[in-house]
Design a protein around this motif. Structure first.
Motif, mmCIF file in Angstrom:
data_model
loop_
_atom_site.group_PDB
_atom_site.id
_atom_site.type_symbol
_atom_site.label_atom_id
_atom_site.label_comp_id
_atom_site.label_asym_id
_atom_site.label_seq_id
_atom_site.Cartn_x
_atom_site.Cartn_y
_atom_site.Cartn_z
ATOM 1 N N PRO A 1 16.860 26.568 -1.741
ATOM 2 C CA PRO A 1 18.015 26.482 -0.745
ATOM 3 C C PRO A 1 18.004 26.960 0.576
ATOM 4 N N HIS A 2 17.163 26.940 1.647
ATOM 5 C CA HIS A 2 16.897 27.445 2.774
ATOM 6 C C HIS A 2 16.799 26.189 3.703
ATOM 7 N N ARG A 3 17.304 26.448 4.906
ATOM 8 C CA ARG A 3 16.938 25.563 6.019
ATOM 9 C C ARG A 3 15.493 25.859 6.649
ATOM 10 N N PHE A 4 15.015 24.740 7.124
ATOM 11 C CA PHE A 4 13.582 25.165 7.440
ATOM 12 C C PHE A 4 13.153 23.872 8.327
ATOM 13 N N GLU A 5 12.242 23.770 9.155
ATOM 14 C CA GLU A 5 11.710 22.561 9.888
ATOM 15 C C GLU A 5 10.124 22.682 9.564
ATOM 16 N N ALA A 6 9.742 21.616 9.036
ATOM 17 C CA ALA A 6 8.094 21.638 8.963
ATOM 18 C C ALA A 6 7.472 20.561 10.072
ATOM 19 N N GLU A 7 6.490 20.902 10.805
ATOM 20 C CA GLU A 7 5.718 20.111 11.589
ATOM 21 C C GLU A 7 4.137 19.937 11.005
ATOM 22 N N TYR A 8 3.801 18.794 11.103
ATOM 23 C CA TYR A 8 2.298 18.381 10.664
ATOM 24 C C TYR A 8 1.766 17.732 11.873
ATOM 25 N N VAL A 9 0.674 18.355 12.327
ATOM 26 C CA VAL A 9 -0.212 17.349 13.280
ATOM 27 C C VAL A 9 -1.446 17.129 12.674
ATOM 28 N N VAL A 10 -1.754 15.897 12.718
ATOM 29 C CA VAL A 10 -3.078 15.235 12.117
ATOM 30 C C VAL A 10 -3.747 14.751 13.524
ATOM 31 N N ARG A 11 -5.054 15.214 13.507
ATOM 32 C CA ARG A 11 -6.095 14.686 14.635
ATOM 33 C C ARG A 11 -7.222 14.296 13.882
ATOM 34 N N PHE A 12 -7.482 12.920 14.254
ATOM 35 C CA PHE A 12 -8.693 12.194 13.681
ATOM 36 C C PHE A 12 -9.556 12.226 15.059
ATOM 37 N N GLY A 13 -10.763 12.771 14.833
ATOM 38 C CA GLY A 13 -11.947 12.841 15.953
ATOM 39 C C GLY A 13 -13.235 13.015 15.096
ATOM 40 N N VAL B 1 -12.226 20.008 8.971
ATOM 41 C CA VAL B 1 -13.370 19.527 8.290
ATOM 42 C C VAL B 1 -14.351 18.908 9.114
ATOM 43 N N ALA B 2 -15.727 19.292 9.158
ATOM 44 C CA ALA B 2 -16.402 18.614 9.992
ATOM 45 C C ALA B 2 -17.731 18.308 9.177
ATOM 46 N N VAL B 3 -18.613 17.408 9.529
ATOM 47 C CA VAL B 3 -19.803 17.044 8.942
ATOM 48 C C VAL B 3 -21.094 17.117 9.397
ATOM 49 N N GLU B 4 -21.957 17.810 8.486
ATOM 50 C CA GLU B 4 -23.253 18.087 9.072
ATOM 51 C C GLU B 4 -24.203 17.302 8.167
ATOM 52 N N THR B 5 -25.388 16.877 8.976
ATOM 53 C CA THR B 5 -26.350 16.163 8.116
ATOM 54 C C THR B 5 -27.332 17.182 7.984
ATOM 55 N N LEU B 6 -27.791 17.145 6.448
ATOM 56 C CA LEU B 6 -28.737 18.113 6.189
ATOM 57 C C LEU B 6 -30.016 17.548 6.530
ATOM 58 N N PRO B 7 -31.040 18.479 6.764
ATOM 59 C CA PRO B 7 -32.471 18.107 7.331
ATOM 60 C C PRO B 7 -33.290 17.384 6.242
ATOM 61 N N GLY B 8 -34.213 16.430 6.482
ATOM 62 C CA GLY B 8 -35.014 15.846 5.369
ATOM 63 C C GLY B 8 -34.380 14.765 4.602
ATOM 64 N N ASP B 9 -34.891 14.425 3.492
ATOM 65 C CA ASP B 9 -34.594 13.387 2.864
ATOM 66 C C ASP B 9 -33.142 13.755 2.251
ATOM 67 N N PRO B 10 -32.217 12.806 1.780
ATOM 68 C CA PRO B 10 -31.033 13.110 1.001
ATOM 69 C C PRO B 10 -31.254 14.259 -0.243
ATOM 70 N N GLU C 1 -13.891 15.918 14.500
ATOM 71 C CA GLU C 1 -13.576 16.758 12.974
ATOM 72 C C GLU C 1 -12.132 16.044 12.677
ATOM 73 N N LEU C 2 -11.749 16.244 11.542
ATOM 74 C CA LEU C 2 -10.567 16.156 10.824
ATOM 75 C C LEU C 2 -9.751 17.600 11.057
ATOM 76 N N GLU C 3 -8.786 17.497 11.893
ATOM 77 C CA GLU C 3 -8.028 18.756 12.106
ATOM 78 C C GLU C 3 -6.578 18.559 11.737
ATOM 79 N N LEU C 4 -6.097 19.599 10.999
ATOM 80 C CA LEU C 4 -4.590 19.387 10.162
ATOM 81 C C LEU C 4 -4.164 20.774 10.548
ATOM 82 N N GLU C 5 -2.753 20.594 10.817
ATOM 83 C CA GLU C 5 -2.021 21.921 11.184
ATOM 84 C C GLU C 5 -0.532 21.607 10.922
ATOM 85 N N LEU C 6 -0.237 22.588 9.845
ATOM 86 C CA LEU C 6 1.155 22.707 9.294
ATOM 87 C C LEU C 6 1.751 23.976 9.632
#
Length: 291
Positions: A116-128, A277-286, A130-135
């Protein structure tokens, strides 16, 4: 229930992504040149008012069943209600969406009475690259209040039984499977059974995945808790939107402020939690281990 509208599609040179207005829930992020990073159940119900299994659900204003252990719906009410998209910008480098939610967006008075509280939530999503999320949550009430929050990310892995999660060494955690507090992580986490742990940690985490030949690096801001979850085979068999086989293809590594790390806000104060979140490729074979 009526069918959930199709998610909004976002794209730039570096990535594509999908977001449902319900819950402002990101359900896909595919960085260019890589496999999908977010797991989405193929059998989840896409219906208005029902939780979508996968992607990045927003848990607020409580986590799980809340501090009292008896609150419903699980993980709060914002993930099954529509958010308003305030703005959208796209460039060659990234696509950015901004969503907003307030207590006035909760239509059920009984549900609103649980927080029972008044609030405001803002959510910023950045696709690039990296995936960047900010609540961000702002107290617009006349009194202070406490809340829990989590960005409940489902991450695609080749086989959860073969991953290791680095960055939690030395952290204390609550083991919800065994109902034990004060456990100590020693070395990397290598899941071998049902895992449901709430770590006292704000550190970066790295999910090393030799099956897919990559690592997912997770960086957090304003998050004192890291939650790691996978139901494993027996429990997953009782979850229709996970199923007998789906559990092995994901792990949840969540940025959060829950339990003893719940956030307290005085009037006009704002708290922001970031998750990247960022993706890093591991060296060598999968199948090779990283250097």
């Amino acid at each position: 229930m009526s069918e959930l509208p199709a998610p909004r599609r976002f794209s730039c040179r570096h990535a594509t992504g999908l977001v449902h207005d319900q819950g402002a829930q990101v359900v896909d992020w595919i960085p260019t040149g890589h496999a999908p990073v977010l797991w989405l159940s193929p059998s989840t119900a896409l219906e208005r008012g029902r939780a979508v299994r996968g992607g990045v659900p927003i848990c607020f204003p409580w986590f799980a069943e809340g501090p009292s252990g008896d609150l419903e719906p699980k993980h709060g009410f914002v993930r099954t209600l529509p958010w308003e998209m305030q703005s959208f910008e796209s460039s060659d480098h990234e696509a950015v969406a901004v969503y907003r939610f307030t207590e006035e967006d909760v239509p059920d008075p009984a549900l609103r009475a649980l927080f029972p509280h008044r609030f405001e939530a803002e959510y910023v999503v950045r696709f690039g690259p990296e995936l960047e999320l900010e609540l961000s949550v702002t107290n617009t009430d006349e009194h202070g209040f406490d809340f829990e929050e989590a960005l409940h990310a489902y991450l695609v892995v080749g086989d959860v039984r073969r991953i290791r999660i680095e960055g939690l060494d030395g952290a204390r955690y609550r083991d919800k499977v065994t109902d034990r507090d004060g456990c100590l992580q020693e070395g990397p986490l290598e899941p071998a059974a049902e895992t449901d742990r709430v770590y006292e940690s704000s550190a970066d985490v790295r999910v090393v995945d030799p099956v897919l030949g990559r690592a997912l690096r997770i960086r957090k801001r304003g998050s004192a808790t890291t939650v790691v979850w996978n139901p494993w085979a027996e429990k997953a068999a009782g979850l229709p939107d996970v199923g007998a086989d789906g559990w092995s293809g994901f792990v949840c590594v969540e940025g959060a402020n829950v339990q003893g790390n719940a956030v307290h806000l005085e009037p006009e104060e704002t708290h922001t939690m970031g998750y990247r979140v960022a993706v890093e490729t591991l060296p060598g074979d999968p199948g090779a281990s990283p250097a």
